[in-house]
Design a protein around this motif. Structure first.
Motif, PDB file in Angstrom:
ATOM      1  N   HIS A  34      41.473  44.006  34.058  1.00 14.00           N
ATOM      2  CA  HIS A  34      40.866  42.834  34.699  1.00 14.00           C
ATOM      3  C   HIS A  34      41.372  41.518  34.115  1.00 14.00           C
ATOM      4  O   HIS A  34      41.196  40.465  34.718  1.00 14.00           O
ATOM      5  N   ARG A  61      31.065  32.225  32.196  1.00 14.69           N
ATOM      6  CA  ARG A  61      30.557  32.739  30.933  1.00 14.69           C
ATOM      7  C   ARG A  61      31.049  31.794  29.857  1.00 14.69           C
ATOM      8  O   ARG A  61      32.154  31.246  29.969  1.00 14.69           O
ATOM      9  N   ALA A 116      21.728  31.895  32.800  1.00 13.95           N
ATOM     10  CA  ALA A 116      22.235  32.497  34.034  1.00 13.95           C
ATOM     11  C   ALA A 116      21.233  32.267  35.165  1.00 13.95           C
ATOM     12  O   ALA A 116      20.036  32.119  34.916  1.00 13.95           O
ATOM     13  N   PHE A 117      21.752  32.203  36.371  1.00 17.04           N
ATOM     14  CA  PHE A 117      20.909  32.063  37.558  1.00 17.04           C
ATOM     15  C   PHE A 117      21.136  33.253  38.479  1.00 17.04           C
ATOM     16  O   PHE A 117      22.226  33.832  38.484  1.00 17.04           O
ATOM     17  N   ASP A 168      43.227  33.274  32.914  1.00 16.24           N
ATOM     18  CA  ASP A 168      42.200  34.118  33.521  1.00 16.24           C
ATOM     19  C   ASP A 168      42.888  35.177  34.365  1.00 16.24           C
ATOM     20  O   ASP A 168      43.842  34.864  35.083  1.00 16.24           O
ATOM     21  N   MET A 215      41.839  36.866  37.062  1.00 10.72           N
ATOM     22  CA  MET A 215      41.723  36.422  38.443  1.00 10.72           C
ATOM     23  C   MET A 215      40.864  35.170  38.500  1.00 10.72           C
ATOM     24  O   MET A 215      41.306  34.099  38.812  1.00 10.72           O
ATOM     25  N   ASN A 216      39.601  35.284  38.231  1.00 10.82           N
ATOM     26  CA  ASN A 216      38.510  34.320  38.316  1.00 10.82           C
ATOM     27  C   ASN A 216      37.811  34.407  39.657  1.00 10.82           C
ATOM     28  O   ASN A 216      38.268  33.891  40.675  1.00 10.82           O
ATOM     29  N   LEU A 217      36.690  35.081  39.634  1.00 10.03           N
ATOM     30  CA  LEU A 217      35.923  35.307  40.860  1.00 10.03           C
ATOM     31  C   LEU A 217      35.109  34.085  41.260  1.00 10.03           C
ATOM     32  O   LEU A 217      34.799  33.904  42.443  1.00 10.03           O
ATOM     33  N   GLU A 224      34.213  32.723  44.952  1.00 10.26           N
ATOM     34  CA  GLU A 224      32.822  32.560  45.382  1.00 10.26           C
ATOM     35  C   GLU A 224      32.554  31.126  45.837  1.00 10.26           C
ATOM     36  O   GLU A 224      31.859  30.894  46.832  1.00 10.26           O
TER      37      GLU A 224
HETATM   38  C1  GDG Z   1      36.791  39.277  34.164  1.00  5.28           C
HETATM   39  C2  GDG Z   1      38.120  38.507  34.056  1.00  5.28           C
HETATM   40  C3  GDG Z   1      38.325  38.640  36.557  1.00  5.28           C
HETATM   41  C4  GDG Z   1      28.637  33.720  36.037  1.00  5.28           C
HETATM   42  N1  GDG Z   1      27.529  33.049  35.700  1.00  5.28           N
HETATM   43  C5  GDG Z   1      26.513  33.612  36.367  1.00  5.28           C
HETATM   44  C6  GDG Z   1      27.025  34.666  37.129  1.00  5.28           C
HETATM   45  N2  GDG Z   1      28.320  34.712  36.914  1.00  5.28           N
HETATM   46  C7  GDG Z   1      29.223  35.649  37.615  1.00  5.28           C
HETATM   47  C8  GDG Z   1      30.132  34.886  38.559  1.00  5.28           C
HETATM   48  C9  GDG Z   1      31.270  35.886  38.739  1.00  5.28           C
HETATM   49  C10 GDG Z   1      31.276  36.597  37.381  1.00  5.28           C
HETATM   50  O1  GDG Z   1      30.045  36.331  36.730  1.00  5.28           O
HETATM   51  C11 GDG Z   1      32.372  36.055  36.477  1.00  5.28           C
HETATM   52  O2  GDG Z   1      33.589  36.555  36.932  1.00  5.28           O
HETATM   53  P1  GDG Z   1      34.949  35.833  36.560  1.00  5.28           P
HETATM   54  O3  GDG Z   1      36.019  36.468  37.368  1.00  5.28           O
HETATM   55  O4  GDG Z   1      34.839  34.370  36.828  1.00  5.28           O
HETATM   56  O5  GDG Z   1      35.162  35.998  34.987  1.00  5.28           O
HETATM   57  P2  GDG Z   1      34.971  37.158  33.835  1.00  5.28           P
HETATM   58  O6  GDG Z   1      33.544  37.426  33.553  1.00  5.28           O
HETATM   59  O7  GDG Z   1      35.755  36.657  32.668  1.00  5.28           O
HETATM   60  O8  GDG Z   1      35.642  38.469  34.458  1.00  5.28           O
HETATM   61  C12 GDG Z   1      38.373  37.717  35.328  1.00  5.28           C
HETATM   62  C13 GDG Z   1      37.070  39.485  36.541  1.00  5.28           C
HETATM   63  O9  GDG Z   1      36.913  40.183  35.301  1.00  5.28           O
HETATM   64  C14 GDG Z   1      37.085  40.523  37.674  1.00  5.28           C
HETATM   65  O10 GDG Z   1      38.249  41.292  37.649  1.00  5.28           O
HETATM   66  O11 GDG Z   1      38.337  37.831  37.715  1.00  5.28           O
HETATM   67  O12 GDG Z   1      39.637  37.071  35.273  1.00  5.28           O
HETATM   68  O13 GDG Z   1      38.131  37.661  32.917  1.00  5.28           O
HETATM   69  O14 GDG Z   1      30.982  36.806  39.737  1.00  5.28           O
HETATM   70  O15 GDG Z   1      29.430  34.575  39.738  1.00  5.28           O
HETATM   71  N3  GDG Z   1      26.272  35.451  37.932  1.00  5.28           N
HETATM   72  C15 GDG Z   1      24.948  35.164  37.989  1.00  5.28           C
HETATM   73  N4  GDG Z   1      24.379  34.136  37.286  1.00  5.28           N
HETATM   74  C16 GDG Z   1      25.121  33.340  36.463  1.00  5.28           C
HETATM   75  O16 GDG Z   1      24.587  32.394  35.854  1.00  5.28           O
HETATM   76  N5  GDG Z   1      24.177  35.923  38.781  1.00  5.28           N
END
Ligand code: GDG
Length: 463
Positions: A156, A265, A341-342, A364, A366-368, A372
């Protein structure tokens, strides 16, 4: 259809402490439900001695099997090797790496433990899909126990370029273990190229145009599988939330000011201090925005047991204080900074309300959040995404305002451009990004990886 077995550090098991119902969990759960399956991982609990047999929970046709870890195993495997060695390495932060042989031994030990506890649960025709940097050696450990199933791996986070990867002590062992998988998936073509160049230069191996690799006496397939989100559900969540009580409270509190949002995060890979500085340069270079724009950074605490993360937190508290102290007014705080977190639907509503989404990681996979934010926008009046070129998402969303997050003046100007962009241009950019998000979803990502793993042309141990 073969049963699917997923392994990840945390699962979405109903009663596990700290397990998160994020987009990834939803996507994997759907893939499991379609075929029936097993999801194996750490329970989130600490035990006193050698972990017992897995605890099994059932939810429909999905079984969750989880094990606790001893404190020593958790510290060596999770805190020290996965998160204080591999995580900074893969995010190009060599200065933050804390390598020690004992942590690496612990990492290998926990991978062997996972293999020992998982192997008895496997059936001969199961497809096994293992997730992320916690488990580079897991296929090798399973093979050592005689497991002959097809085993795939998805990373990831980024796989760094050769020059960075080779800074890791014992990198050859880690990478030769990775070659025990039948299929190795990465987020982007860049990661795949880093893999190929490593195998060619360090493993005496080759990678063909179709992704077939041969190295370290092993053979398999590798490919880029850019992860997506559950686009349709996110659109619905955002539409429903925009008139809900949280967005209403937010709107009232902003008193007509425009909102710039960041959601991450609390992690040093996300570039949050640089983002704070960029917002400061916006206020310096474009004073017309003073008093008219609020930047809200949502940053739930993550990995608080790792010192680098505690240091980041202190740094950010300093940034928020400095910016608010210097530019704030009695009725306006430029930055709102929230360590909590929300719920997903609340986030979706906040995204929709925000005129600008700031996603500026230093690196990163990807960065979801970027995806979103786009999915949550009002098609008639969409906001603008400012996106780091070092996020994997920039490859599939080039219509965002793509920036170098290290250039805080450039990012400040991009925020200004976003805040002043005409509606026609915003719509045109958004439409193209949305077409991409509708075409590549979390569901299609799961399907394409599993289909490729099942296809049977992914190679096996070379003779
Ligand atoms: C790893 C890789 C890759 C965040 N704050 C809250 C919350 N979130 C959710 C977001 C999103 C997820 O957490 C974070 O995903 P990211 O992709 O931005 O980043 P990582 O956690 O580092 O994930 C990354 C991913 O894996 C998938 O392959 O994209 O590059 O580092 O969905 O919305 N969700 C809620 N409350 C929050 O306050 N409910």
């Amino acid at each position: 259809m073969a049963r699917l077995v997923i392994v990840s550090n945390r699962t979405a098991a109903p009663r596990d402490r700290g397990a998160r119902a994020g987009g990834l969990a939803v996507g994997l759960r759907e893939a499991l439900a379609r075929r029936g399956g097993l999801w194996f991982g750490w329970s989130g609990d600490i035990c006193q001695e050698n972990p017992p047999a897995p605890r099994i929970q059932e939810a429909g046709n999905i079984q969750f099997a989880t094990i606790p870890l001893t404190q020593a195993d958790h510290d060596d495997f999770y805190v020290r090797y996965a998160n204080a060695t591999l995580w900074p390495l893969c995010h190009y932060r060599l200065g933050l790496i804390e390598f020690s042989r004992s942590a690496y031994e612990g990492y290998l030990r926990v991978n062997r433990l996972f293999a020992e506890r998982l192997a008895p649960l496997l059936r001969p025709d199961d497809l096994v899909w293992i997730h992320d940097y916690h488990f580079f050696p897991l296929a090798a450990a399973l093979r050592a126990l005689g497991v002959a199933n097809r085993i795939g791996f998805f990373l990831h986070i980024p796989l760094p370029a050769l020059e960075v990867l080779t800074a890791l002590p014992r990198h050859r062992r880690l990478m030769s273990d990775l070659c025990c998988y039948d299929l190795v998936g990465f987020q982007t073509g860049d990661d795949l190229r880093a893999f190929a160049s490593y195998l060619e230069r360090e493993g005496g191996g080759t990678v063909d145009a179709d992704g077939r690799f041969r190295a370290f006496g092993r053979e398999g397939h590798a490919g880029a599988f850019p992860i997506g989100i559950d686009t349709a559900t996110f659109v619905e969540l955002a539409e429903a939330a925009v008139d809900g009580p949280h967005v209403q409270r937010l709107r009232e509190s902003l008193a007509g000011r425009r909102l710039v949002i960041g959601v991450d995060r609390l992690d040093y890979s996300k570039g949050i201090p640089q983002r704070m500085e960029s917002f400061q340069t916006l206020l310096e270079a474009h004073p017309e925005h003073r008093g008219r724009v609020t930047y809200m950074q949502i940053a739930p605490i993550s990995r608080g047991e790792v010192e680098q993360y505690r240091a980041l937190r202190r740094d950010l508290e300093g940034w928020v204080g400095r910016i608010n102290g210097r530019f704030g007014e009695f009725d306006w705080a430029p930055v709102r900074y929230l360590n909590k977190a929300f719920p997903r639907q609340v986030l979706a509503g906040f995204y929709r309300y925000a005129a600008v989404g700031l996603v500026t990681p230093l690196r990163d996979g990807m960065n979801l959040v970027a995806k979103e934010y786009v999915a949550a926008q009002d098609p008639d009046d969409p906001g603008v995404l400012v996106l780091s070129r070092f996020a994997g998402a920039a490859r599939s969303l080039p219509q965002a305002l793509v920036v170098n997050p290290f250039d805080v003046e450039e990012v400040g100007d991009a925020i200004h451009m976003a805040l002043t962009m005409p509606r026609e241009e915003r719509r045109a950019r958004w439409n193209e990004m949305m077409a991409e998000l509708r075409g590549n979803t979390i569901q299609s990502w799961c399907e394409s990886f599993v289909a490729r793993l099942a296809a049977g042309d992914t190679g096996r141990q070379a003779a």
